[in-house]
Design a protein around this motif. Structure first.
Motif, PDB file in Angstrom:
ATOM      1  N   ARG A  42       0.319  13.045   6.651  1.00 39.30           N
ATOM      2  CA  ARG A  42       0.780  11.920   5.840  1.00 39.30           C
ATOM      3  C   ARG A  42       1.130  10.723   6.722  1.00 39.30           C
ATOM      4  O   ARG A  42       1.772  10.868   7.761  1.00 39.30           O
ATOM      5  CB  ARG A  42       1.996  12.320   5.005  1.00 39.30           C
ATOM      6  CG  ARG A  42       2.442  11.236   4.014  1.00 39.30           C
ATOM      7  CD  ARG A  42       3.526  11.735   3.105  1.00 39.30           C
ATOM      8  NE  ARG A  42       4.767  12.001   3.833  1.00 39.30           N
ATOM      9  CZ  ARG A  42       5.893  12.395   3.245  1.00 39.30           C
ATOM     10  NH1 ARG A  42       5.916  12.594   1.928  1.00 39.30           N
ATOM     11  NH2 ARG A  42       6.972  12.613   3.973  1.00 39.30           N
ATOM     12  N   GLN A  43       0.684   9.554   6.299  1.00 44.55           N
ATOM     13  CA  GLN A  43       0.969   8.323   7.030  1.00 44.55           C
ATOM     14  C   GLN A  43       2.478   8.144   7.214  1.00 44.55           C
ATOM     15  O   GLN A  43       3.259   8.288   6.275  1.00 44.55           O
ATOM     16  CB  GLN A  43       0.392   7.118   6.280  1.00 44.55           C
ATOM     17  CG  GLN A  43       0.594   5.788   6.990  1.00 44.55           C
ATOM     18  CD  GLN A  43       0.032   4.620   6.191  1.00 44.55           C
ATOM     19  OE1 GLN A  43      -0.473   4.798   5.086  1.00 44.55           O
ATOM     20  NE2 GLN A  43       0.112   3.427   6.753  1.00 44.55           N
ATOM     21  N   THR A  88      -3.819   4.972   7.647  1.00 46.10           N
ATOM     22  CA  THR A  88      -4.860   5.834   7.092  1.00 46.10           C
ATOM     23  C   THR A  88      -6.168   5.675   7.863  1.00 46.10           C
ATOM     24  O   THR A  88      -6.508   4.589   8.339  1.00 46.10           O
ATOM     25  CB  THR A  88      -5.103   5.517   5.607  1.00 46.10           C
ATOM     26  OG1 THR A  88      -5.467   4.135   5.472  1.00 46.10           O
ATOM     27  CG2 THR A  88      -3.864   5.802   4.783  1.00 46.10           C
ATOM     28  N   GLY A 113      -3.543  10.363   5.814  1.00 48.32           N
ATOM     29  CA  GLY A 113      -3.676  10.029   4.396  1.00 48.32           C
ATOM     30  C   GLY A 113      -2.339   9.969   3.685  1.00 48.32           C
ATOM     31  O   GLY A 113      -1.297   9.718   4.296  1.00 48.32           O
ATOM     32  N   MET A 114      -2.367  10.255   2.385  1.00 44.86           N
ATOM     33  CA  MET A 114      -1.186  10.100   1.548  1.00 44.86           C
ATOM     34  C   MET A 114      -0.252  11.310   1.596  1.00 44.86           C
ATOM     35  O   MET A 114       0.919  11.203   1.250  1.00 44.86           O
ATOM     36  CB  MET A 114      -1.610   9.841   0.096  1.00 44.86           C
ATOM     37  CG  MET A 114      -2.469   8.585  -0.068  1.00 44.86           C
ATOM     38  SD  MET A 114      -1.656   7.098   0.596  1.00 44.86           S
ATOM     39  CE  MET A 114      -0.258   6.960  -0.508  1.00 44.86           C
ATOM     40  N   GLU A 115      -0.767  12.490   1.991  1.00 47.11           N
ATOM     41  CA  GLU A 115       0.074  13.678   2.094  1.00 47.11           C
ATOM     42  C   GLU A 115      -0.502  14.619   3.142  1.00 47.11           C
ATOM     43  O   GLU A 115      -1.695  14.576   3.457  1.00 47.11           O
ATOM     44  CB  GLU A 115       0.186  14.397   0.748  1.00 47.11           C
ATOM     45  CG  GLU A 115      -1.137  14.898   0.187  1.00 47.11           C
ATOM     46  CD  GLU A 115      -0.952  15.598  -1.148  1.00 47.11           C
ATOM     47  OE1 GLU A 115      -0.772  16.827  -1.137  1.00 47.11           O
ATOM     48  OE2 GLU A 115      -0.974  14.907  -2.184  1.00 47.11           O
TER      49      GLU A 115
END
Length: 226
Positions: A42-43, A88, A113-115
């Motif tokens: 995750r970012q 990302t 990414g997001m997670e």
């Protein structure tokens, strides 16, 4: 007296029948293996990568490893393997070790990414016999709630008269030195499984190994293909 002679001859027969090759070369290629199974970080998060070095007999050694990111604007990583996900994108993380004027390395592709997503893979392979006995079948190794599960499928078959047959996980298919002993083989046909404790990592070992333990003789092995 005759009984003693017969017992002695029987032991010699078992020992000879175990052997597939007279001499075994225990040497393997040294290897550096990233053991972290991560797909996405995750970012904004930090993530610790782990690595193991295996020497020329498949034994784990502590060595000084260098870490590198292919794109520091996406992900940075320090020399302890601690990564920081910056923005990302995709990046290649490389671990390397210089040994005897040669560089040994391993790489893993990581997404920021997001997670965070941890890979939940199933490793697999096929048993190959290296002796005069019957030993065949396919196997998989996967994670479960309490550790790992080694499953042998319905194609499995082994000679029931194998003396002291044991199964191991190893990084050197020529020896049980440094191997993880799973236990004695008690099933000789069909589907069965072995529970592996959570002290063993999913990609810690490269082979499943079968050995005639009383005589320290190899019966067969199977390499993980992934």
């Amino acid at each position: 007296m005759n009984l003693q002679i017969l017992s002695y001859l029987f032991l010699i027969f078992i020992f000879i029948s175990c052997i597939g090759d007279d001499f075994v070369d225990d040497a393997v290629e040294p290897e550096l293996r990233i053991t972290t199974l991560v797909d996405t970080i995750r970012q904004g998060d930090s993530f610790q990568f782990e690595v193991m070095y295996l020497n020329n007999v498949g034994q784990q050694e502590n060595v000084e490893v260098s870490w590198n990111s292919s794109n520091n604007s996406v992900l940075t990583i320090d020399q302890n393997g601690l990564a920081n996900a910056v923005k990302t994108g995709n990046v290649i993380v490389t671990a390397s070790y210089e040994s005897d004027n040669s560089i040994i390395e391993d790489q893993i592709e990581v997404v920021v990414g997001m997670e965070t997503v941890i890979n939940n893979i199933t490793r697999s392979g096929t048993i190959q016999v290296t002796s005069n006995y019957i030993l065949k079948g396919n196997f998989t190794l996967s994670e479960n709630n309490d550790g790992l599960l080694l499953e042998i499928d319905e194609s499995y078959e082994a000679s029931e008269n194998l003396p002291g047959l044991y199964i191991y996980l190893t990084n050197n298919p020529s020896t049980t030195a440094g191997a993880f002993e799973i236990g004695a083989v008690t099933v000789f046909e069909g589907t069965h499984s072995y529970d592996i404790p959570n002290s063993v990592q999913l990609n810690q070992y490269s082979h499943v190994l079968y050995f005639c333990k009383p005589f320290n003789v190899k019966i067969g092995d199977g390499e993980f293909i992934n």
